[in-house]
Scaffold this motif. Sequence first.
Motif, PDB file in Angstrom:
ATOM      1  N   ASP A  88       1.287 -22.975   6.058  1.00  0.00           N
ATOM      2  CA  ASP A  88       0.767 -22.652   4.728  1.00  0.00           C
ATOM      3  C   ASP A  88       0.609 -21.152   4.540  1.00  0.00           C
ATOM      4  O   ASP A  88      -0.363 -20.676   3.949  1.00  0.00           O
ATOM      5  CB  ASP A  88      -0.562 -23.359   4.478  1.00  0.00           C
ATOM      6  CG  ASP A  88      -0.901 -23.430   2.984  1.00  0.00           C
ATOM      7  OD1 ASP A  88       0.036 -23.276   2.165  1.00  0.00           O
ATOM      8  OD2 ASP A  88      -2.083 -23.606   2.653  1.00  0.00           O
ATOM      9  N   GLN A  89       1.595 -20.394   5.044  1.00  0.00           N
ATOM     10  CA  GLN A  89       1.561 -18.942   4.933  1.00  0.00           C
ATOM     11  C   GLN A  89       2.670 -18.403   4.037  1.00  0.00           C
ATOM     12  O   GLN A  89       2.885 -17.199   3.992  1.00  0.00           O
ATOM     13  CB  GLN A  89       1.705 -18.318   6.338  1.00  0.00           C
ATOM     14  CG  GLN A  89       0.583 -18.646   7.281  1.00  0.00           C
ATOM     15  CD  GLN A  89      -0.753 -18.092   6.802  1.00  0.00           C
ATOM     16  OE1 GLN A  89      -0.835 -16.941   6.356  1.00  0.00           O
ATOM     17  NE2 GLN A  89      -1.797 -18.909   6.866  1.00  0.00           N
ATOM     18  N   LEU A  90       3.354 -19.279   3.337  1.00  0.00           N
ATOM     19  CA  LEU A  90       4.485 -18.844   2.511  1.00  0.00           C
ATOM     20  C   LEU A  90       4.013 -18.577   1.091  1.00  0.00           C
ATOM     21  O   LEU A  90       3.413 -19.444   0.454  1.00  0.00           O
ATOM     22  CB  LEU A  90       5.581 -19.923   2.502  1.00  0.00           C
ATOM     23  CG  LEU A  90       6.894 -19.528   1.831  1.00  0.00           C
ATOM     24  CD1 LEU A  90       7.602 -18.440   2.629  1.00  0.00           C
ATOM     25  CD2 LEU A  90       7.812 -20.747   1.691  1.00  0.00           C
ATOM     26  N   ASN A  91       4.259 -17.373   0.608  1.00  0.00           N
ATOM     27  CA  ASN A  91       3.969 -17.031  -0.780  1.00  0.00           C
ATOM     28  C   ASN A  91       5.262 -16.640  -1.487  1.00  0.00           C
ATOM     29  O   ASN A  91       6.335 -16.607  -0.880  1.00  0.00           O
ATOM     30  CB  ASN A  91       2.926 -15.916  -0.874  1.00  0.00           C
ATOM     31  CG  ASN A  91       3.342 -14.685  -0.076  1.00  0.00           C
ATOM     32  OD1 ASN A  91       4.498 -14.286  -0.087  1.00  0.00           O
ATOM     33  ND2 ASN A  91       2.380 -14.081   0.621  1.00  0.00           N
ATOM     34  N   VAL A  92       5.149 -16.319  -2.748  1.00  0.00           N
ATOM     35  CA  VAL A  92       6.350 -16.049  -3.541  1.00  0.00           C
ATOM     36  C   VAL A  92       7.092 -14.824  -3.030  1.00  0.00           C
ATOM     37  O   VAL A  92       8.323 -14.817  -2.912  1.00  0.00           O
ATOM     38  CB  VAL A  92       5.977 -15.879  -5.025  1.00  0.00           C
ATOM     39  CG1 VAL A  92       7.205 -15.512  -5.850  1.00  0.00           C
ATOM     40  CG2 VAL A  92       5.350 -17.139  -5.568  1.00  0.00           C
ATOM     41  N   GLY A  93       6.363 -13.771  -2.690  1.00  0.00           N
ATOM     42  CA  GLY A  93       7.017 -12.549  -2.219  1.00  0.00           C
ATOM     43  C   GLY A  93       7.815 -12.782  -0.944  1.00  0.00           C
ATOM     44  O   GLY A  93       8.958 -12.327  -0.823  1.00  0.00           O
ATOM     45  N   VAL A  94       7.210 -13.467   0.021  1.00  0.00           N
ATOM     46  CA  VAL A  94       7.916 -13.744   1.279  1.00  0.00           C
ATOM     47  C   VAL A  94       9.120 -14.646   1.023  1.00  0.00           C
ATOM     48  O   VAL A  94      10.200 -14.450   1.597  1.00  0.00           O
ATOM     49  CB  VAL A  94       6.949 -14.393   2.295  1.00  0.00           C
ATOM     50  CG1 VAL A  94       7.695 -14.808   3.554  1.00  0.00           C
ATOM     51  CG2 VAL A  94       5.814 -13.423   2.634  1.00  0.00           C
ATOM     52  N   LEU A  95       8.955 -15.643   0.147  1.00  0.00           N
ATOM     53  CA  LEU A  95      10.062 -16.544  -0.150  1.00  0.00           C
ATOM     54  C   LEU A  95      11.222 -15.787  -0.800  1.00  0.00           C
ATOM     55  O   LEU A  95      12.398 -16.030  -0.471  1.00  0.00           O
ATOM     56  CB  LEU A  95       9.579 -17.661  -1.072  1.00  0.00           C
ATOM     57  CG  LEU A  95      10.597 -18.765  -1.388  1.00  0.00           C
ATOM     58  CD1 LEU A  95      11.038 -19.461  -0.122  1.00  0.00           C
ATOM     59  CD2 LEU A  95      10.000 -19.766  -2.362  1.00  0.00           C
ATOM     60  N   MET A  96      10.913 -14.857  -1.701  1.00  0.00           N
ATOM     61  CA  MET A  96      11.970 -14.062  -2.321  1.00  0.00           C
ATOM     62  C   MET A  96      12.670 -13.188  -1.289  1.00  0.00           C
ATOM     63  O   MET A  96      13.900 -13.024  -1.302  1.00  0.00           O
ATOM     64  CB  MET A  96      11.395 -13.184  -3.431  1.00  0.00           C
ATOM     65  CG  MET A  96      10.809 -13.950  -4.604  1.00  0.00           C
ATOM     66  SD  MET A  96      12.063 -14.857  -5.533  1.00  0.00           S
ATOM     67  CE  MET A  96      11.054 -15.612  -6.811  1.00  0.00           C
ATOM     68  N   ALA A  97      11.910 -12.608  -0.359  1.00  0.00           N
ATOM     69  CA  ALA A  97      12.509 -11.775   0.681  1.00  0.00           C
ATOM     70  C   ALA A  97      13.437 -12.598   1.571  1.00  0.00           C
ATOM     71  O   ALA A  97      14.540 -12.158   1.923  1.00  0.00           O
ATOM     72  CB  ALA A  97      11.417 -11.104   1.513  1.00  0.00           C
ATOM     73  N   LEU A  98      12.989 -13.796   1.953  1.00  0.00           N
ATOM     74  CA  LEU A  98      13.839 -14.655   2.773  1.00  0.00           C
ATOM     75  C   LEU A  98      15.094 -15.082   2.013  1.00  0.00           C
ATOM     76  O   LEU A  98      16.181 -15.190   2.591  1.00  0.00           O
ATOM     77  CB  LEU A  98      13.050 -15.884   3.218  1.00  0.00           C
ATOM     78  CG  LEU A  98      11.924 -15.622   4.216  1.00  0.00           C
ATOM     79  CD1 LEU A  98      11.087 -16.885   4.429  1.00  0.00           C
ATOM     80  CD2 LEU A  98      12.491 -15.134   5.547  1.00  0.00           C
ATOM     81  N   ALA A  99      14.971 -15.321   0.702  1.00  0.00           N
ATOM     82  CA  ALA A  99      16.141 -15.668  -0.100  1.00  0.00           C
ATOM     83  C   ALA A  99      17.134 -14.510  -0.149  1.00  0.00           C
ATOM     84  O   ALA A  99      18.360 -14.718  -0.067  1.00  0.00           O
ATOM     85  CB  ALA A  99      15.713 -16.064  -1.507  1.00  0.00           C
TER      86      ALA A  99
END
Length: 438
Positions: A88-99
């Motif tokens: 439960d450590q995934l936020n929008v910014g991290v998800l965008m970076a991984l994308a």
Amino acid sequence: MRWWSAANLVSNAGTWMQLTVQNLLVLQITGSAAATGLSLSVQAAPGLLMSLAGGAAVDRWPRRLTAAVSQALLGAVAFTTAVLVALDQLNVGVLMALAAVTGLIATVDGPACSLLGNDLVPPEDVPSAIGVGSLVHSAGRLIGAALAGITVGALGTAAAYAANGLSFLFVTAVIPFLRPAPGALPARAPAPAQGSAPHEDDLGMREGLRYFARSPRLLALAGVTGISAVFGRNYGLTLAVLVTGPLAGGAGAFGTVSTVLAVGGILGAVLGARLRRPSVRLVGTLAAAGGLLQVVAGVSPSLAMLLVLVLPMAVVESISDTAGTTVLQTDPPARLRGRVLGVWGSVRTGWGLAGPPALGLLMEYAGARGALVAGGLLIAGSVLAGHLLHRRRAHPAPALPVLLPEAPAIPAAPLTATVPAPRPAPAAETRQPVGAAA
């Protein structure tokens, strides 16, 4: 080739499962459909900017090693996302970076895996290998979309990302055991001998761009594919609005339409695998046929009529895609194919980013039916105009004779000829006896 196809089927299923789950995850985190679209754009953006560099890397590096490393890196990104979701450590910014990282790796992985599959068969079987790849892609998309809901419902979102990571590792494990077929083209251009000047084709990314820009066949292919991609292949948008709007269907009805589209894509890939020497003319003819079918689909009065039309639309689209991919991967010389695929990746990403907004704007003014009809007529008309222009250039009209004013008559010369005076007899020649020195 059988091992490679099996590995690609597993990988494609995992990729489509992750894409489906990613959209649901962004909606769950943000509750915004705009954020979902932004995540897809962020993942596609590196393809617009870096595809040419990725293609140049594929031309320079050993192909099997390049594909294995890129698949392993994509697996690492998927596992990282799975861990962050589980904790439960995934936020929008991290998800965008991984994308964005995923899109960057894909600029190398796409051309490397495409050309690696071609290395596994003799040159005359490359069109069939590309057709098998299209079949695997369509089947993996269908399987992955179905598995996404099952996996998320039974094991959670993190399990879907972990499953995708395992699919990448499976491909990575298979690649070292692949061997090029006898007679296959070299995986990369030979390095110049020590002390010799580098060949002009080894200069870098500019060579791929220059070759693409100077090839009329590839430019024509780009034009046909581009207009079809913008106005004719966004069925997930146009048909969704048509089914749920004028045809008064629900989500289940659109699911049925999507299933028929997937089945048609598989049938088209099977037929496309039988092509031996496809041409740009064939691609244009199929695109025009698909556009006309789209026009009829736009005025279909019922869902049953639409389902009857959707199947041939998907078949024609799949055969056209297979034929176009074959031309794209076989026309350039072997040493430039990675870079040409890189140029194509940038162009295709541009269509992918520009198409949905343009089509959405058209639907705002013309509605779903109007967008389908106008788009189909635009595709067919553009293909016809291009064919007539090509025919005119290939067979120019004969030049008209130039009529000059009649010159005054010149009196004929008399038939008597002037006989030259006889030449005087030469002086007596001084002959040397036989055997005398010259």
